[in-house]
Design a protein around this motif. Structure first.
Motif: not given
Length: 1084
Positions: A459-482
């Motif tokens: 659903t639309a709420d599920d898609l929003a939750a998936i987007q939030r999870m992706r942004l949180q789990s990506s770790g793209k804003s951490k101040m260390s090397r990947d």
């Protein structure tokens, strides 16, 4: 056997499941970011009426006109005009139109205030360039129309504010006058044009504002000569400075007659010293002068006398007067005190009191206030409040209200000069870079949501939750090397002399620093940033040191101006060292040597061709003296048409000022004939480019060896007559000549002429090839050409026995002094777009195929596969050439148009869709199922490509590819796109693979006023990082050969786990059934 059948059926089901190569809506922002700016504000007009949103309309030095929200500072709308269409003035007419005057007063536009749509545009031609003036009288109306007066290009125009019609025109350039002010007395039908002829003659024209008739013309001699500065005090009184800047001259204009009153500055200020500057602030009845860091406000009385009414120490900015109630006006001034700024609003009729006085903490890194614009509002207690829009030294924009910063914008990032990158620090305490979910429940919940999204059940709420999870789990804003090398710092230098560090994960500002060496001072009047260079890049054995960058600048626009240097820590932004003003800087050469502290050696050449070594340490001198015989460089004198090669002299110069100073010598020179060739472009390879292999395998098991040399220079010369705009000369008068030059010996390795072609030329050099873009006057189209250069001296190293027995020259050193045996291959193709810049992708090992990144005239970045520009393309490639990836030859490079939301290609079982702009296909609810013939094509070939181009409200053109046999075009109704369509096979030819080898890296976004594209390799070989900058900033990750060495971030591990479990269960069930059946057969 049954188990095998079930396994094969499951495998077939999985192979026909969803495989995507597209950017969905919920993936936006995961791998890219886009930031919009407006630039340094030149002028601002507030619009805060009760009806509608409160906004401020600004014009900037980046030729942007924009409407900003006063509550949050966001952009309501904006327009970026061309680089040759500088905005001179802005105003608001009739309370609903934004009026802009640009191109030296020759173009007048009206924009709708709420949405920014252009209402009308008027071209105002004139006889000669001149100062541009815009006047929008508030009380001069006729039949609900408001007249706009424009002076530009030596002509005075009256323009209707409703439709832009020119009501009348008055030529003033024939009189030789330089108009300084347009004056409209309140309630009058007369307009005055006041200007100077030379420096001593002042003239005034009295013109009927409605008809344009000249009513009166008067002139007088300006006493003492005119300095160029004059201020309007009232509608009939002006004050100017004489040429010596020692006397203030009051000008009175009554009934078209001019009278003067002189007042020496010494009569107003005792013990004055230094030059007097007349400030441009517009204050009614008062004007301001600056003398010895003191601003004095002087009132001009009705009797023509001047008297000082106030004196302010160390103010940095004064606003224009603002009427805030009937008969009352106020203005604001700003003063600095440490980290605070003091905002004072004074009434125009009572200098002893203050309407408002506030203090605000300002970051030191923003510098001084340069401009201030004020606006008033009514508080809840019915008293008058004021808000101030201030422009800082670093080009940032702040709104102050009630002693606080309401919002701020970092618009200095709209003027990026140079970009480099820095690695982030390693993650400490042994913490894994990959973030693990907190508990098993959250892990299962997340993957179940991803599974629902994959099966299109979310659903639309599920898609929003998936987007939030992706942004949180990506770790793209951490101040260390990947471990993939995606997280880095972008170090950018702006025109304001400020350095920013941007995080590649989300584009946020990690730190910023306004460099002391690039701030205006008595020693450096006009500082300008030039370039960023790596100064110290610590490796694993020196991780206790932070990376450093060298910022190079110059105190003035000329080549001989003194130079300045700063060394900045890329982790903290601290300016560790600042040098200058020093010797001039003509060229900076990073050397491939480092000292024991990992500091890189740099050779800096001044305007007199003398070399200066940095860092200035005995160790650096020792390293340089051991290696200087292998150091060569070149210089380009474009105006003289000369290329020169240089080296350091062998003998010591005993008259040198220090041991870090070295004389240079000329090795060679190439002088192009001035009557036929002029240098218009040069380009060379990146110093840090990685080439995986010199060998290139071609058809029939043959091998060609690339000529790889970092000393190659690509030079383009053109006809001197053809240096103007495209089409300014005939094809017979224009040509381009391209050269490949060895910069060590000056030897020309290749030369080719393009007759009937014209610049500008944009080029990129990588490995052994160069691609360049220009205009073909004969064909009236743009072209892109490619040159590849190969080493023939290694052509015999193809025999396997020679390689086994060691009878080859692959390990022999390559020297520029040995005459190379080279061959070149070249080809030209028509290209659709005009180009602003060209770059090429780069990867860590150089294995991944290259893509050209073309900055188009539409301010987008087109990612184009290098195979389009292969000079070996032929009309009918053989089967071996097809296997190699060679595309059939066409006269033009086909470019898929960018429509709406970008390129999306998705394979859904036997149902395939690949669309531009909108996603349509067989699984769309509006469409029918494919026919048996179409399924046959899809089942055999695996894809069907189509895209739509809207032709209005009703009809849509769809273009696509059916299998590998041909392509089709259909004209269908938009209501039911795939019903009752007629397919027409245009050509029975192979599938045009070029449709799959290009995409827009910027999707549907624009990088307004695109100036440059920077590519950085990630640790993951398949991926390159791309940063495009102009007025906007854009960052993304590209995989030219797809992500062949990693799983995608949205890979469904839950689906994989369910599949494995299902397979295991199926195998167990079938095994049990098989055993049971076998047992039953034995009992029979």
């Amino acid at each position: 056997m049954m188990a095998i059948r079930v396994f094969l059926l499951l495998l077939l089901f999985l192979s026909s499941s969803v495989v995507t190569f597209c950017l969905y809506e919920d993936q936006v922002g995961l791998m890219d970011w886009h930031q919009q700016y407006v630039g340094k504000v030149k002028d601002a007009v507030f619009h805060t009426q009760k009806a509608g949103r409160k906004r401020v309309v600004v014009s900037t030095e980046e030729n942007v006109v924009a409407s900003l929200d006063l509550r949050r500072g966001e952009i309501f709308w904006r327009h970026v005009l061309g680089p040759k269409d500088a905005i001179d003035r802005i105003n608001i007419a009739l309370g609903k139109y934004v009026i802009t005057l640009s191109s030296e007063g020759s173009i007048l536009r009206a924009w709708n205030l709420p949405d920014g749509q252009m209402v009308w545009e008027s071209f105002l031609p004139g006889l000669k360039p001149s100062k541009s003036l815009l006047l929008v009288p508030e009380n001069l109306k006729a039949d609900r129309d408001s007249v706009i007066f424009v002076y530009g290009s030596g002509s005075l125009h009256a323009v209707s504010s409703i439709d832009g019609e020119v009501l009348w025109k008055k030529e003033l350039a024939t009189e030789g006058i330089e108009v300084q002010h347009l004056i409209h007395p309140r309630g009058s039908d007369v307009i005055y044009a006041l200007g100077f002829v030379g420096s001593f003659q002042i003239q005034a024209y009295q013109i009927n504002a409605r008809s344009g008739d000249l009513l009166k013309h008067s002139s007088a001699a300006f006493p003492g000569g005119f300095s160029g500065e004059i201020s309007l005090v009232t509608t009939d009184k002006l004050v100017g400075l004489n040429a010596a800047r020692s006397t203030l001259v009051s000008l009175n204009i009554r009934d078209g007659e001019i009278s003067f009153e002189e007042t020496p500055v010494s009569d107003l200020v005792q013990d004055s010293s230094g030059p007097v500057v007349l400030l441009p602030a517009k204050l009614t009845g008062v004007f301001a002068i600056k003398l010895d860091k003191v601003v004095m406000f002087i009132e001009a009385t009705d009797e023509g006398k001047l008297q000082v009414v106030d004196k302010v120490d160390h103010p940095v900015a004064v606003s224009d007067a603002l009427p805030f109630s009937e008969g009352q006006q106020a203005f604001a001034l700003i003063q600095h005190e440490g980290s605070k700024i003091h905002l004072t609003v004074k009434p125009g009729n009572d200098w002893s009191s203050n309407v408002l006085k506030e203090s605000v903490e300002i970051e030191y890194e923003r510098g001084f206030v340069q401009k201030i614009f004020i606006n008033n509002y009514i508080r809840t207690d019915r008293s008058h409040g004021f808000r101030a829009l201030i422009v800082m030294e670093d080009h940032s924009l702040l709104l102050l209200q009630q002693g606080e910063i309401v919002w701020s914008r970092e618009d200095g990032l709209a003027s990026v000069i140079d970009v480099t990158t820095s690695e982030l620090p390693l993650e400490k305490d042994g913490v894994s870079v990959a973030k693990v979910e907190h508990n098993l429940f959250e892990w299962l919940k997340g993957h179940m949501l991803k599974l629902k999204g994959t099966l299109m059940l979310a659903t639309a709420d599920d898609l929003a939750a998936i987007q939030r999870m992706r942004l949180q789990s990506s770790g793209k804003s951490k101040m260390s090397r990947d471990h993939n090398g995606f997280r880095k710092l972008l170090i950018v230098l702006t025109r304001a002399g400020k350095v920013f560090a941007l995080h590649t994960g989300d584009g946020r500002i990690v730190w910023s620093r306004l460099l002391q060496s690039l701030r205006k001072s008595d020693a450096c009047e006009c500082p300008t940033g030039l370039k960023l260079h790596y100064w110290q890049v610590p490796h694993h054995h020196a991780l206790d040191e932070n990376p450093l960058v060298l910022v190079v600048g110059r105190c003035g626009p000329s080549l001989g101006a003194p130079g300045v240097f700063s060394i900045v820590d890329t982790y903290t932004g601290k300016e560790l060292k600042s040098l200058g003003p020093l010797h001039s800087i003509a060229q900076v050469i990073p050397l491939p040597f480092t000292d024991s502290t990992e500091q890189r050696l740099h050779l800096i050449l001044d305007a007199d061709r003398r070399a200066h070594l940095y860092p200035q340490t005995p160790e650096a001198v020792g390293i340089f003296q051991r290696e200087f015989q292998n150091i060569y460089w070149y210089s380009v004198e474009a105006n003289n048409g000369i290329l020169r090669g240089h080296a350091v002299k062998n003998t010591c110069n005993h008259e040198a000022p220090d041991e870090y100073y070295f004389d240079t010598r000329d090795l060679w020179s190439i002088v192009f004939p001035a009557e036929s060739e002029k240098i218009i472009a040069t380009v060379t390879r990146k110093l840090n480019e990685v080439v995986h292999t010199q060998a290139k395998a071609i058809t029939d098991q043959d091998v060609m060896y690339k000529y790889i040399s970092k000393n190659l220079l690509f030079v383009v010369t053109g006809a001197p007559k053809a240096t103007g705009e495209i089409g300014s000369v005939t094809p017979d008068e224009s040509w381009l000549v391209v050269y490949l030059v060895d910069t060590v010996t000056g030897r020309i390795l290749h030369r080719m002429t393009h007759h009937g072609s014209q610049g500008p030329v944009h080029a990129v050099f990588s490995e052994n090839w160069v691609v360049y873009h220009y205009f073909n006057l004969r064909a009236h189209r743009y072209e892109m050409s490619v040159i590849e250069i190969y080493d023939q001296s290694r052509a015999d190293n193809k025999d396997i026995w020679k390689l086994v027995l060691g009878k080859h020259n692959l390990t022999s050193p390559v020297s520029s002094y040995s005459r190379p045996e080279v061959i070149t291959k070249s080809q030209s193709y028509f290209f659709t777009h005009s180009v602003k810049t060209i770059a090429v992708t780069s990867t860590a090992k150089g294995i991944t195929s290259r893509q050209l990144l073309v900055g188009t005239i539409g301010d987008q970045v087109l990612a184009l596969d290098k195979r389009f520009l292969d000079p070996r393309r032929s009309l009918n490639p053989t089967q071996a050439e097809k296997e190699e990836g060679i595309i059939p030859l066409t006269d033009a490079i086909p470019i898929i148009p960018q429509i709406d939301q970008g390129v999306c290609a998705a394979v859904v079982g036997f149902e395939v869709e690949a669309c531009i702009g909108v996603v349509v296909g067989w699984n769309d609810q509006k469409t029918r199922q494919p026919s048996r013939e179409e399924k046959g094509h899809q089942g055999r070939e695996g894809f069907l490509v189509c895209y739509r181009v809207n032709l209005g409200v009703k009809w849509v053109v769809q273009v696509g590819v059916m299998g590998m046999e041909g392509w089709w075009v259909s004209l269908v109704e938009d209501d039911d796109p795939l019903t009752d369509w007629e397919r027409r096979r245009l050509v029975n030819r192979d599938f045009p693979e070029e449709m799959l080898f290009q995409s827009y890296a910027t999707h549907a976004l624009k990088v307004e006023n695109l100036r440059g594209i920077e590519t950085v390799p990630a640790k993951l070989e398949s991926t390159t990082l791309v940063f495009a900058y102009g007025v906007d900033l854009f960052f993304t990750r590209l995989a030219p050969s797809r992500t062949y060495d990693s799983l995608t971030e949205d890979f469904s591990y839950a689906l994989l786990l369910i599949t494995i479990v299902a397979l295991v269960v199926a195998i167990i069930v079938t095994w049990v059934l098989s055993e049971r059946k076998e047992l039953q057969e034995k009992w029979r």
